[in-house]
Motif scaffolding. Structure first.
Motif, short mmCIF file in Angstrom:
data_model
loop_
_atom_site.label_atom_id
_atom_site.label_comp_id
_atom_site.label_asym_id
_atom_site.label_seq_id
_atom_site.Cartn_x
_atom_site.Cartn_y
_atom_site.Cartn_z
N PHE A 27 24.25 50.35 79.48
CA PHE A 27 22.85 50.76 79.35
C PHE A 27 21.92 49.56 79.48
CE2 PHE A 27 23.69 49.33 75.04
CZ PHE A 27 22.48 48.79 74.62
N ALA A 28 20.65 49.85 79.69
CA ALA A 28 19.59 48.84 79.69
C ALA A 28 18.33 49.48 79.16
CB ALA A 28 19.36 48.28 81.09
N LEU A 29 17.38 48.68 78.74
CA LEU A 29 16.09 49.17 78.26
C LEU A 29 15.17 49.43 79.45
CD1 LEU A 29 15.48 46.57 75.39
CD2 LEU A 29 16.52 48.84 75.18
N LEU A 30 14.47 50.54 79.44
CA LEU A 30 13.50 50.84 80.49
C LEU A 30 12.14 50.33 80.03
CD1 LEU A 30 13.03 52.27 83.24
CD2 LEU A 30 12.36 54.29 81.92
N LEU A 31 11.50 49.54 80.88
CA LEU A 31 10.21 48.96 80.53
C LEU A 31 9.09 50.00 80.66
CD1 LEU A 31 10.62 45.45 82.20
CD2 LEU A 31 10.82 46.07 79.78
N LYS A 62 32.31 39.11 75.21
CA LYS A 62 31.42 40.17 74.73
C LYS A 62 30.63 40.78 75.89
CE LYS A 62 30.80 38.17 70.11
NZ LYS A 62 31.36 39.31 69.34
N ASP A 63 30.50 42.09 75.84
CA ASP A 63 29.75 42.83 76.88
C ASP A 63 28.69 43.65 76.16
OD1 ASP A 63 28.82 44.26 79.01
OD2 ASP A 63 30.79 44.87 79.76
N TYR A 64 27.48 43.08 76.07
CA TYR A 64 26.45 43.64 75.20
C TYR A 64 25.84 44.95 75.70
CZ TYR A 64 26.76 39.14 72.85
OH TYR A 64 27.22 38.05 72.16
N SER A 65 26.01 45.28 76.95
CA SER A 65 25.45 46.53 77.46
C SER A 65 26.50 47.64 77.52
CB SER A 65 24.85 46.33 78.86
OG SER A 65 25.86 45.97 79.78
N HIS A 66 27.71 47.33 77.11
CA HIS A 66 28.85 48.25 77.27
C HIS A 66 29.08 49.13 76.05
CE1 HIS A 66 32.93 49.27 78.86
NE2 HIS A 66 33.23 49.36 77.57
N LEU A 67 29.26 50.44 76.31
CA LEU A 67 29.61 51.41 75.28
C LEU A 67 30.80 52.21 75.77
CD1 LEU A 67 25.99 52.76 74.57
CD2 LEU A 67 27.26 51.13 73.14
N GLN A 68 31.74 52.50 74.89
CA GLN A 68 32.91 53.27 75.32
C GLN A 68 33.45 54.12 74.19
OE1 GLN A 68 35.66 49.98 76.26
NE2 GLN A 68 36.82 50.43 74.40
N SER A 113 13.02 53.74 75.36
CA SER A 113 13.52 54.37 76.59
C SER A 113 14.68 53.55 77.14
CB SER A 113 12.41 54.46 77.64
OG SER A 113 11.37 55.30 77.19
N ILE A 114 15.79 54.22 77.39
CA ILE A 114 16.94 53.53 77.97
C ILE A 114 17.41 54.27 79.22
CG2 ILE A 114 17.70 52.69 75.72
CD1 ILE A 114 20.01 54.78 75.89
N VAL A 115 18.13 53.55 80.06
CA VAL A 115 18.77 54.16 81.22
C VAL A 115 20.23 53.75 81.22
CG1 VAL A 115 16.72 54.33 82.67
CG2 VAL A 115 18.05 52.22 82.67
N ILE A 116 21.07 54.63 81.69
CA ILE A 116 22.48 54.30 81.87
C ILE A 116 22.60 53.65 83.25
CG2 ILE A 116 24.84 55.17 81.94
CD1 ILE A 116 23.35 55.43 79.21
N LYS A 141 16.60 59.65 85.35
CA LYS A 141 16.83 58.30 85.86
C LYS A 141 18.29 57.87 85.68
CE LYS A 141 12.18 56.39 85.62
NZ LYS A 141 12.19 56.00 87.05
N SER A 142 19.00 58.53 84.79
CA SER A 142 20.41 58.21 84.55
C SER A 142 21.35 59.23 85.16
CB SER A 142 20.68 58.12 83.04
OG SER A 142 19.91 57.10 82.45
#
Length: 228
Positions: free
Chosen positions: A85-89, A133-139, A39-42, A10-11
Motif C-alpha cells: 500500500f501507499a498513501l494517496l496525496l 523490512k518491507d514497510y508497505s507490505h501486508l500479508q 486515503s490509501i491505494v493498493i 484506484k486500487s
C-alpha cells in the motif's frame, strides 16, 4: 476529496487477483482508513512468478536497488496472499511512502494508523520483520509457509470462513446499490448511499464543506467535529 467508491476504484485493478480473504481485507482497510481521514491505494497485489523474478533481478543482474530477497514462487504475493500500500496525496493522483506524514492532523503518523487498522484485520506487516523490512507490505499467511504453498497447500475452507467473518465483523455490509448525490446549496458535494432508510455520507467531506474541522481520536475511537 474523493468519495470512498472513487478511492476504491484506484486500487481495483491491482486487487483483482488476490485471494478472496485478502480482497475483502483490502476493501475494508481502504474504508477504515478513509473513515480516519487517510486515503490509501493498493500498489501491488497478486504477482506472477515472472514478475517476482524480474523484481529479484533488480539490484543483482539489473540496474536499481535490491527490493526483495524472494525469487519467483517464494513470495506470498505469488499466491495472492499479500499486498502493498501507499498513501494517496490530497491531489487524488500522486502517492507517498512518507512514514512520518500526518495528513489528517491527529498527531499520529498516517502510516502507522494504516498499520494499526491492518493488524486489526489479522494482516501481518512487513515492517515487523527482523530482517529486510518491507514497510508497505501486508500479508495473511494462514499459518502456511512458502514451502507448503509451493507444495500446493492452501487455506482451508474453515480458515477462509472464520477470517472473512472477522474482517467483516460478522455483520452485513451497508448496501451500496442505492447511491445518492449529496448537494450543498444546490451544488453537488459528494456521494453517499441509502440503506434501509439511513443515508451514509463521508463525514469529513460534509463537515469541512460547512466550515468545521474534523479529527479522529484512535484511543476512544471518536470522530470529533468542531465548528469554527
Amino acid at each position: 476529496m474523493l468519495t470512498i467508491d472513487e478511492l476504491k476504484s484506484k486500487s481495483a485493478d491491482r486487487i483483482g487477483g488476490l485471494h478472496s480473504v485478502l480482497l475483502a481485507a483490502a476493501n475494508v482497510l481502504i474504508q477504515r482508513c478513509y473513515a480516519r481521514g487517510i486515503s490509501i491505494v493498493i500498489t501491488q497485489g497478486m504477482r506472477t512468478i515472472a514478475e517476482q523474478n524480474a523484481l529479484y533481478a533488480q539490484g543483482r543482474t539489473k540496474k536499481g536497488s535490491i527490493v526483495t530477497n524472494a525469487k519467483g514462487g517464494s513470495s506470498y504475493h505469488n499466491y495472492g496472499l499479500a499486498m502493498d500500500f501507499a498513501l494517496l496525496l490530497p491531489d487524488g493522483q500522486n502517492v507517498s511512502w512518507d512514514m512520518n506524514r500526518d495528513g489528517n492532523g491527529d498527531k499520529l503518523a498516517d502510516w502507522q494508523e494504516v498499520v494499526q487498522e491492518a493488524k486489526k484485520l489479522g494482516l501481518e506487516w512487513g515492517g515487523d520483520w527482523t530482517s529486510f523490512k518491507d514497510y508497505s507490505h501486508l500479508q495473511m499467511a494462514f499459518g502456511l509457509t512458502i514451502a507448503q504453498l509451493k507444495e500446493g497447500q492452501r487455506p482451508t475452507a474453515q480458515q477462509v470462513k472464520e477470517t472473512l467473518s472477522r474482517i467483516t465483523g460478522g455483520e452485513p455490509e451497508v448496501n451500496k446499490d442505492v447511491e445518492v448525490t449529496i448537494n450543498l446549496n444546490g451544488i453537488k458535494l459528494t456521494v453517499g448511499v441509502l440503506d434501509n432508510g439511513t443515508t451514509y455520507v463521508p463525514v469529513r467531506a460534509l463537515a469541512e464543506a460547512l466550515g468545521a474541522k474534523v479529527s479522529y481520536d484512535p484511543v476512544s475511537k471518536t470522530v470529533n467535529v468542531v465548528t469554527v
